[in-house]
Scaffold this motif. Structure first.
Motif, short mmCIF file in Angstrom:
data_model
loop_
_atom_site.label_atom_id
_atom_site.label_comp_id
_atom_site.label_asym_id
_atom_site.label_seq_id
_atom_site.Cartn_x
_atom_site.Cartn_y
_atom_site.Cartn_z
N GLU A 163 28.82 2.87 33.00
CA GLU A 163 28.25 2.77 34.35
C GLU A 163 27.06 3.69 34.60
O GLU A 163 26.62 3.85 35.73
CB GLU A 163 29.32 3.04 35.43
N SER A 171 24.84 1.14 31.14
CA SER A 171 25.58 -0.03 30.67
C SER A 171 26.95 -0.06 31.34
O SER A 171 27.47 0.98 31.73
CB SER A 171 25.75 0.04 29.15
N LYS A 172 27.51 -1.26 31.48
CA LYS A 172 28.85 -1.36 32.05
C LYS A 172 29.87 -0.61 31.20
O LYS A 172 30.91 -0.17 31.69
CB LYS A 172 29.28 -2.84 32.13
N LEU A 176 27.91 -5.59 25.12
CA LEU A 176 26.85 -6.18 25.95
C LEU A 176 27.41 -6.81 27.22
O LEU A 176 26.91 -6.56 28.33
CB LEU A 176 26.08 -7.22 25.14
N ASP A 177 28.40 -7.67 27.07
CA ASP A 177 29.12 -8.23 28.22
C ASP A 177 28.19 -8.87 29.25
O ASP A 177 28.31 -8.67 30.46
CB ASP A 177 29.95 -7.12 28.89
N GLN A 200 25.03 -8.34 29.90
CA GLN A 200 24.01 -7.51 30.52
C GLN A 200 22.62 -7.80 29.94
O GLN A 200 22.49 -8.37 28.86
CB GLN A 200 24.35 -6.02 30.30
N ASP A 201 21.60 -7.34 30.64
CA ASP A 201 20.22 -7.46 30.16
C ASP A 201 19.97 -6.35 29.14
O ASP A 201 19.95 -5.17 29.48
CB ASP A 201 19.25 -7.34 31.34
N HIS A 202 19.79 -6.74 27.88
CA HIS A 202 19.61 -5.73 26.84
C HIS A 202 18.29 -4.98 26.96
O HIS A 202 18.15 -3.86 26.45
CB HIS A 202 19.72 -6.38 25.45
N LYS A 210 16.82 -3.61 29.62
CA LYS A 210 16.98 -2.40 30.42
C LYS A 210 17.70 -1.32 29.63
O LYS A 210 17.32 -0.13 29.67
CB LYS A 210 17.77 -2.73 31.70
N ILE A 211 18.72 -1.72 28.87
CA ILE A 211 19.46 -0.76 28.06
C ILE A 211 18.55 -0.18 26.98
O ILE A 211 18.56 1.02 26.71
CB ILE A 211 20.69 -1.44 27.43
#
Length: 571
Positions: free
Chosen positions: A416, A419-420, A448-449, A451-453, A455-456
């Motif tokens: 959080e 990343s989640k 990843l779940d 998410q937008d990679h 931004k990570i």
């Protein structure tokens, strides 16, 4: 692709066919050849050993997008679990660095993991490697740093594994150390002692009474803790912890839970999510971590010199010494597998006649998908980054001067923050023979779940570039120059079950997991090997029970002595 292999096997009958040279596959081939004296044929559809665990020199690494899966049609093959992410931002920089490294012949100084794994100093994996005498083939490097990210202060801080860690911290004032010690003494370390005693109770662990290590000290275990464990062992670990101990304030609780789940258990998922580990898994992970402290270094992990891929290669050596046959080629083809007259008939380009496999075939679920195609539900996807850096600004010019490198370490970013789920960063240098001197390599992973990679990635690049200047106190306060960035995803599917196809003489290894260590595969192998072999004596799977060896020698000595006495009497 041509159908010709260029050579042919000299026999067509084998007890076992093992498809792949990953960690689990090579454990089976080593046991079956060494302990069960079975004839084993091992086939890998790549041109290198270790399958998904392979380690590559830089030339192989730069070509991995083309070679990660050979192009097969209408034959047994590996289905994709790795997907390359095209990155236009670093495309030109990557090509420049590839050209520079390869032109100078420096590619051979790199050994880059596709899916890096660590080893706990006290673990089932170490037990198996010791039994296989892998110390005769390999060397390991102890990790020397373990840091978690403090979001409030935007700093990486050393994970406290002893009480003295708090007072030796460079990041805290004296008053902060006193306050933190009070919180950790009453909550964190008290909780760790309870958990390690539960681990000892559950695993019947032997305690060295002469040990001076903090977590080896035997203490009375509260009966209510054992009862609570039994009631919640298959439930969420979060539920267990909430019932086990109360905290004075929510902030302290959140910080301690974050350290426990991410920096000690290395949980892949957000500990508040439905995918988080059970109480039983949690206690086992905490216990294993604490038992591994101080064995080889202050921290619990070992990393194999020359990369994770060297472990399956070492097991392949063991297997080959005891007679196994290996074909490692992307030209190898298996066209069909049929069960006839209680034997498996295999049509291939490795022998004109059909191969006859008497006992069975061991394969990964990736290969099984092509043998019996069916829809397989994808349950998770892991995002991986591999980043090569240096402290040298003009690293593409001659006159490169190697800068002192920091020690290999793990950096943890809790869930959080960006990343989640938690992010794990493994930093290695030339001391582990993975990169040329003067360079560092960062292996990054997070679930990843959806998410937008992008931004990570942006967040992680900033972390890596400024790790020694902005995010951590370092002796060498220079920014890292990004040389090469490689991004890809790894899919995770449900396990099918080792003996789910045993009626057809097909046996399946477990899926590659997202864990930071190899113990999941080791434990699966230990559990399943008894289904296909009776050459197991308790914990001894890759070697004979030394007690029985001694007795055998004593018996032989007694027989020799008796014969000598008889001969003397005759004279």
């Amino acid at each position: 692709m041509t159908d010709e292999l260029g050579y042919e096997l000299d026999q067509n009958e084998y007890d076992w066919l093992v498809l792949g040279t990953g960690f689990e596959e090579t454990l089976y081939s080593a046991h079956l050849a060494k302990m069960a004296s079975q004839s084993v044929l091992v086939v890998d559809f790549h041109s290198t050993y270790s399958s998904n665990f392979r380690s590559m020199n830089f030339r192989e690494y730069a070509q991995v997008q083309k070679d990660i899966y050979p192009q097969f049609t209408n034959i047994i093959h590996k289905t994709k679990i790795f997907q390359i992410i095209e990155d236009k931002q670093y495309e030109e920089k990557n090509k420049e660095f590839e050209t520079y490294i390869n032109s100078k012949g420096d590619f051979k100084y790199f050994s880059i993991d596709l899916a890096p794994k660590l080893i706990y100093s006290v673990s089932p994996t170490v037990d198996l490697l010791m039994q296989a005498d892998m110390d005769q083939y390999m060397e390991f490097r102890a990790l020397e740093g373990l840091y978690y990210f403090d979001a409030k202060e935007q700093q990486f801080k050393s994970t406290p594994t002893t009480k003295s860690d708090i007072f030796s911290s460079k990041y805290l004032t004296l008053q902060e150390k006193k306050t933190l010690f009070q919180v950790f003494q009453s909550s964190y370390f008290k909780l760790l002692h309870t958990l390690v005693q539960l681990y000892n109770h559950v695993t019947n662990a032997e305690i060295d009474q002469n040990s001076t290590k903090e977590f080896d000290q035997r203490a009375d275990l509260n009966g209510s803790s054992v009862q609570l464990f039994e009631q919640t062992k298959n439930k969420s670990a979060l539920e267990f912890l909430d019932l086990l101990q109360e905290f004075q304030d929510q902030n302290s609780k959140n910080k301690i839970y974050s350290i426990l789940f991410y920096s000690i258990c290395f949980e892949n998922y957000n500990y508040q999510s439905e995918n988080s580990i059970s109480t039983k898994q949690f206690v086992q992970k905490v216990g294993k971590f604490l038992k591994s402290l101080g064995v080889h270094s202050k921290y619990p992990f070992l990393y194999p010199n020359y990369g994770t891929g060297d472990i399956p290669q070492g097991l392949c050596r063991i297997s080959s010494i005891y007679g196994s046959t290996f074909i490692i080629s992307n030209q190898a083809k298996i066209k069909s597998i049929q069960l006839q007259e209680n034997q498996l008939k295999v049509e291939s380009n490795m022998k004109k006649e059909q191969l006859q496999i008497k006992k069975g075939i061991i394969m990964s679920p990736q290969i099984y998908q092509s043998y019996k195609p069916k829809e397989q539900q994808q349950i998770r996807q892991l995002l991986r980054f591999t980043v090569i850096t240096t402290k040298q600004e003009n690293y593409l010019k001659d006159g490169f001067k190697a800068q002192p490198n920091p020690n290999p370490a793990i950096f943890i970013i809790p869930a959080e923050i960006v990343s989640k789920h938690p992010i794990y960063i493994l930093r290695l240098d030339h001391k582990s023979n993975t990169v040329k001197i003067g360079y560092e390599i960062y292996h990054v992973k997070t679930v990843l779940d959806g998410q937008d990679h992008t931004k990570i990635k942006e967040f992680l690049i900033d972390i890596i570039q400024n790790l020694d200047t902005k995010y951590q106190v370092s002796e060498n306060q220079q920014p890292n120059q990004i040389c090469h960035v490689f991004q890809y995803t790894q899919d995770l599917y449900d396990n099918i079950g080792f003996d789910s196809e045993s009626q057809n003489k097909i046996f399946l290894t477990s899926q590659d997991n997202f864990d930071i260590d190899l113990d999941g595969h080791s434990e699966t192998f230990i559990h399943n090997i008894g289904l296909i072999s009776n050459q197991i004596d308790g914990k001894y799977i890759l070697t004979q029970n030394p007690d029985k060896q001694v007795k055998k020698v004593e018996q032989e000595d007694n027989v020799d002595s008796l014969l000598q006495r008889i001969e003397t009497m005759r004279k």
